[in-house]
Design a protein around this motif. Structure first.
Motif, mmCIF file in Angstrom:
data_model
loop_
_atom_site.group_PDB
_atom_site.id
_atom_site.type_symbol
_atom_site.label_atom_id
_atom_site.label_comp_id
_atom_site.label_asym_id
_atom_site.label_seq_id
_atom_site.Cartn_x
_atom_site.Cartn_y
_atom_site.Cartn_z
ATOM 1 N N ALA A 289 0.812 -1.212 0.000
ATOM 2 C CA ALA A 289 0.000 0.000 0.000
ATOM 3 C C ALA A 289 0.846 1.262 0.000
ATOM 4 C CB ALA A 289 -0.922 0.007 1.216
ATOM 5 N N SER A 290 2.157 1.133 -0.091
ATOM 6 C CA SER A 290 3.039 2.291 0.014
ATOM 7 C C SER A 290 3.027 3.138 -1.257
ATOM 8 C CB SER A 290 4.474 1.848 0.319
ATOM 9 O OG SER A 290 5.089 1.329 -0.842
ATOM 10 N N PHE A 291 3.453 4.359 -1.109
ATOM 11 C CA PHE A 291 3.565 5.307 -2.221
ATOM 12 C C PHE A 291 4.383 4.715 -3.360
ATOM 13 C CE2 PHE A 291 5.619 9.131 -4.109
ATOM 14 C CZ PHE A 291 4.503 9.912 -4.391
ATOM 15 N N PHE A 292 5.514 4.096 -3.024
ATOM 16 C CA PHE A 292 6.419 3.605 -4.061
ATOM 17 C C PHE A 292 5.918 2.319 -4.704
ATOM 18 C CE2 PHE A 292 8.979 6.317 -1.332
ATOM 19 C CZ PHE A 292 9.552 7.146 -2.267
ATOM 20 N N SER A 293 5.075 1.578 -4.013
ATOM 21 C CA SER A 293 4.462 0.412 -4.629
ATOM 22 C C SER A 293 3.604 0.818 -5.824
ATOM 23 C CB SER A 293 3.599 -0.327 -3.600
ATOM 24 O OG SER A 293 2.771 -1.297 -4.213
ATOM 25 N N PHE A 294 2.894 1.930 -5.684
ATOM 26 C CA PHE A 294 2.044 2.405 -6.770
ATOM 27 C C PHE A 294 2.858 3.030 -7.903
ATOM 28 C CE2 PHE A 294 -0.943 2.783 -3.083
ATOM 29 C CZ PHE A 294 -1.842 1.824 -3.505
ATOM 30 N N TRP A 295 3.948 3.738 -7.557
ATOM 31 C CA TRP A 295 4.648 4.550 -8.547
ATOM 32 C C TRP A 295 5.802 3.836 -9.247
ATOM 33 C CZ3 TRP A 295 3.539 8.714 -11.147
ATOM 34 C CH2 TRP A 295 2.669 9.671 -10.635
ATOM 35 N N ASP A 296 6.604 3.078 -8.514
ATOM 36 C CA ASP A 296 7.916 2.661 -9.021
ATOM 37 C C ASP A 296 7.814 1.482 -9.992
ATOM 38 O OD1 ASP A 296 10.546 2.043 -9.478
ATOM 39 O OD2 ASP A 296 11.094 1.799 -7.379
ATOM 40 N N TYR A 340 3.038 4.450 -21.098
ATOM 41 C CA TYR A 340 4.122 5.164 -20.414
ATOM 42 C C TYR A 340 3.981 5.060 -18.890
ATOM 43 C CZ TYR A 340 5.035 7.441 -24.900
ATOM 44 O OH TYR A 340 5.336 7.695 -26.223
ATOM 45 N N GLN A 341 5.109 4.902 -18.239
ATOM 46 C CA GLN A 341 5.210 5.072 -16.799
ATOM 47 C C GLN A 341 6.376 6.021 -16.525
ATOM 48 O OE1 GLN A 341 5.219 0.729 -15.680
ATOM 49 N NE2 GLN A 341 3.559 1.361 -14.313
ATOM 50 N N THR A 342 6.584 6.356 -15.257
ATOM 51 C CA THR A 342 7.676 7.265 -14.915
ATOM 52 C C THR A 342 8.524 6.675 -13.805
ATOM 53 O OG1 THR A 342 8.259 9.502 -14.157
ATOM 54 C CG2 THR A 342 6.247 8.537 -13.253
ATOM 55 N N THR A 343 9.809 6.942 -13.869
ATOM 56 C CA THR A 343 10.738 6.542 -12.802
ATOM 57 C C THR A 343 11.088 7.731 -11.912
ATOM 58 O OG1 THR A 343 12.642 6.896 -14.269
ATOM 59 C CG2 THR A 343 11.707 4.669 -14.195
ATOM 60 N N LYS A 344 10.234 8.740 -11.905
ATOM 61 C CA LYS A 344 10.477 9.897 -11.035
ATOM 62 C C LYS A 344 10.558 9.460 -9.579
ATOM 63 C CE LYS A 344 8.546 14.405 -9.651
ATOM 64 N NZ LYS A 344 7.492 15.430 -9.913
ATOM 65 N N PHE A 345 9.673 8.546 -9.153
ATOM 66 C CA PHE A 345 9.634 8.089 -7.770
ATOM 67 C C PHE A 345 10.100 6.644 -7.696
ATOM 68 C CE2 PHE A 345 6.204 11.173 -8.465
ATOM 69 C CZ PHE A 345 6.568 12.158 -7.563
ATOM 70 N N ARG A 346 11.267 6.442 -7.098
ATOM 71 C CA ARG A 346 11.814 5.090 -6.967
ATOM 72 C C ARG A 346 12.166 4.825 -5.511
ATOM 73 N NH1 ARG A 346 14.841 7.131 -11.039
ATOM 74 N NH2 ARG A 346 16.790 6.895 -9.884
ATOM 75 N N ASP A 347 11.788 3.670 -5.006
ATOM 76 C CA ASP A 347 12.042 3.393 -3.600
ATOM 77 C C ASP A 347 13.505 3.030 -3.384
ATOM 78 O OD1 ASP A 347 12.268 0.748 -4.432
ATOM 79 O OD2 ASP A 347 10.954 -0.023 -2.867
ATOM 80 N N GLU A 348 13.928 3.141 -2.129
ATOM 81 C CA GLU A 348 15.304 2.808 -1.784
ATOM 82 C C GLU A 348 15.464 1.305 -1.602
ATOM 83 O OE1 GLU A 348 15.791 5.397 1.649
ATOM 84 O OE2 GLU A 348 17.013 6.729 0.429
ATOM 85 N N SER A 349 14.520 0.665 -0.949
ATOM 86 C CA SER A 349 14.504 -0.795 -0.799
ATOM 87 C C SER A 349 13.249 -1.167 -0.036
ATOM 88 C CB SER A 349 15.737 -1.290 -0.037
ATOM 89 O OG SER A 349 15.751 -0.791 1.282
ATOM 90 N N ASP A 350 12.663 -2.289 -0.379
ATOM 91 C CA ASP A 350 11.518 -2.815 0.367
ATOM 92 C C ASP A 350 10.399 -1.797 0.517
ATOM 93 O OD1 ASP A 350 12.945 -5.173 0.715
ATOM 94 O OD2 ASP A 350 13.881 -4.444 2.556
ATOM 95 N N GLY A 352 10.567 1.274 0.809
ATOM 96 C CA GLY A 352 10.923 2.391 1.663
ATOM 97 C C GLY A 352 11.308 3.609 0.855
ATOM 98 N N GLY A 353 11.356 4.742 1.522
ATOM 99 C CA GLY A 353 11.747 5.985 0.883
ATOM 100 C C GLY A 353 10.922 7.138 1.392
ATOM 101 N N ASP A 354 11.461 8.335 1.269
ATOM 102 C CA ASP A 354 10.806 9.548 1.750
ATOM 103 C C ASP A 354 9.985 10.173 0.628
ATOM 104 O OD1 ASP A 354 12.418 8.956 3.934
ATOM 105 O OD2 ASP A 354 13.982 10.369 3.299
ATOM 106 N N MET A 355 9.032 11.023 1.010
ATOM 107 C CA MET A 355 8.139 11.639 0.034
ATOM 108 C C MET A 355 8.175 13.155 0.169
ATOM 109 S SD MET A 355 5.394 8.739 0.900
ATOM 110 C CE MET A 355 6.328 8.570 2.425
ATOM 111 N N PRO A 356 8.186 13.883 -0.955
ATOM 112 C CA PRO A 356 8.275 15.346 -0.896
ATOM 113 C C PRO A 356 6.935 15.989 -0.586
ATOM 114 C CG PRO A 356 8.175 14.628 -3.177
ATOM 115 C CD PRO A 356 8.184 13.373 -2.340
ATOM 116 N N LEU A 357 6.937 16.941 0.333
ATOM 117 C CA LEU A 357 5.751 17.734 0.631
ATOM 118 C C LEU A 357 5.897 19.188 0.179
ATOM 119 C CD1 LEU A 357 4.868 16.424 4.215
ATOM 120 C CD2 LEU A 357 3.791 15.802 2.044
ATOM 121 N N MET A 358 7.129 19.662 0.029
ATOM 122 C CA MET A 358 7.345 21.034 -0.428
ATOM 123 C C MET A 358 8.769 21.156 -0.946
ATOM 124 S SD MET A 358 7.008 24.600 1.738
ATOM 125 C CE MET A 358 5.316 24.216 2.209
ATOM 126 N N ARG A 359 8.907 21.778 -2.116
ATOM 127 C CA ARG A 359 10.236 21.944 -2.714
ATOM 128 C C ARG A 359 10.429 23.389 -3.169
ATOM 129 N NH1 ARG A 359 11.499 19.675 -7.319
ATOM 130 N NH2 ARG A 359 9.466 19.022 -8.107
#
Length: 481
Positions: A289-296, A340-350, A352-359
């Motif tokens: 259910a993680s962010f990176f499961s959907f994106w990566d 098409y998909q994107t590799t903008k968001f890739r997890d670090e492992s398992d 895991g990984g942080d998500m941006p809220l403001m840049r």
């Protein structure tokens, strides 16, 4: 109040936070599950730090008010996907988040309006408890300011998602306002007008920007992040001068990230130009259910079912390094939604990984848009072009002015910030229509345009709230179909 009794259980003058974080250490571990006694926070900034940690953790949790968490209901990461799914640049199969993309199952009893409502009102109630116990303590000004920033952040999402934008009708019914801790016996408040909700947001975020100290921890709202929230609020209120001013304070001389950082997977809260992010280790995420499961799309496992519209891909020049993040998972494009998909968001492992809220990039675009709408073409062009040339060294400035310049800035927001949860909010605040073209999934509403200010863009008030709160009735419900 009765709506909190339905959603959160009796808090009985206590501060509720998520206790699943290993970061909360002894302060939270001493307390019963899901509850911190109010006396634990009274007059103790150190204890408040633990409570704030719990609130931040709750930002990425499934709301406690749900009888069972769905795979797509894990806090801000899930909401970020939801808000972009409702735009025109992503495409989904009929799967998790697909209902948002399809604009179906939008009833007041559906889990999405209930999850968003419960998530943010829980944060608000927690913030209210902290403020009530610490306000007036000269040693706790920073914690009070941070709690008020979190309260402003939460009300800002609520008022944007449960009513049309401020500029459309400031007198329209917004959301209930609570600035004191609530218990189950307290009667729920009525919907306050949109302008009253914004008045509360402004009061809170102005206090935060004035009183928060600079923070070296990008996982927390420090002074720069508070200025960034203020910039978003004032941009939505169409106060161009204040939006620009606060965005400049949020930038605070920080450079834009370069190509290496941009291409590194958007998974590290310490990345240059991240003002605020959501750290999450592999053992803290909800796995599939993680962010990176959907994106990566590079993972060997995961849902990996967020696809990119072909017309959006075509808006990037070949020399823009962001375009190289788009991949074709099934070979040459054939005109299907899954091309098409994107590799903008890739997890670090398992997962895991942080998500941006403001840049910083977002703040450049706030400055550019606010300046353009105020007729300050030189400033608008400078901040837009600086960002564009960082992403594409071969680009040639368009020289656009007026509405054409504003349109170019809004397009650049889509190109720079996709996946970070801005698209529906931009559609709402700019009072724009939704027109889907290109290779959208045949099961979607492709070809069915939604006009500006469509009732499809905002969420219905959860039925549980209407049933529990005597001051919100069926006639107070949003038009939702």
């Amino acid at each position: 109040m009765k709506n909190f009794k339905i959603y959160f259980g009796a808090v009985a003058a206590s501060l509720m936070v998520s206790l699943t974080s290993c970061d909360t250490e002894e302060f939270l571990d001493r307390q019963p599950s899901n509850v911190i006694g109010a006396d634990a926070a009274v007059g103790t900034p150190e204890a408040a730090e633990g409570a704030l940690t719990g609130i931040y953790r709750y930002l990425r949790e499934a709301p406690d008010n749900l009888s069972g968490a769905n795979t797509d209901d894990y806090g801000m990461p899930a909401l970020m996907i939801t808000l972009d799914a409702k735009g025109e640049d992503l495409t989904f199969p009929y799967h998790w988040h697909g209902i948002e993309y399809l604009y179906i199952w939008r009833t007041p009893t559906h889990i999405r309006p209930k999850a968003i409502w419960g998530q943010f009102y829980t944060i608000i109630n927690n913030a209210n408890s902290l403020i009530a116990t610490l306000d007036g303590n000269p040693e706790a000004v920073n914690q009070v300011a941070e709690a008020k920033a979190l309260r402003a952040f939460s009300y800002f999402y609520l008022v944007q998602l449960y009513q049309h934008t401020y500029a459309k009708n400031p007198s329209a019914a917004g959301v209930p306002i609570y600035i004191e801790p609530t218990v189950s016996a307290v009667e729920g408040n009525p919907r306050s007008p949109v302008d009253a909700v914004y008045q509360q947001i402004v009061e809170d975020i102005d206090f935060a920007t004035a009183n928060l100290a600079p923070s070296a921890d990008p996982a927390r709202i420090g002074k720069r992040a508070a200025h960034g929230i203020a910039a978003r609020v004032y941009l939505t209120m169409e106060n161009w001068s204040k939006a620009k001013e606060h965005a400049m304070m949020a930038i605070d001389g920080e450079a834009l990230m370069g190509e290496d950082d941009y291409m590194a997977g958007f998974n590290n809260v310490n990345t240059s130009e991240w003002i605020w992010g959501m750290p999450q280790s592999a053992d803290q995420n909800p796995i599939w259910a993680s962010f990176f499961s959907f994106w990566d799309p590079t993972r060997a496992s995961g849902y990996q079912h967020i696809y990119i519209n072909d017309m959006f891909v075509g808006k990037f020049s070949d020399t823009d390094y962001r375009k190289s993040l788009f991949v074709t998972p099934y070979g040459d494009p054939v005109g299907a939604y899954y091309d098409y998909q994107t590799t903008k968001f890739r997890d670090e492992s398992d997962f895991g990984g942080d998500m941006p809220l403001m840049r910083v990039s977002e703040m450049y675009l706030v400055v550019a848009e606010a300046a353009a709408r105020a007729g300050e073409t030189a400033d608008a062009t400078k901040y837009l072009t600086d960002l564009q040339m960082e992403r594409d060294a071969d680009m040639t400035p368009s020289g656009a002015t007026g509405q054409a310049l504003i349109d170019e800035i809004l397009l650049e927001r889509r190109k720079e910030l996709y996946g970070e949860g801005f698209r529906l909010l931009d559609i709402l605040r700019t009072q724009s229509p939704l027109n889907r073209e290109g290779n959208h999934n045949s099961h979607t509403l492709a070809g069915q345009d939604f006009p500006a200010n469509s009732p499809m863009f905002i969420f219905p008030i959860p039925q549980d709230e209407i049933d529990a709160n005597p001051n919100i009735n069926e006639e107070d419900q949003n038009i939702w179909q």
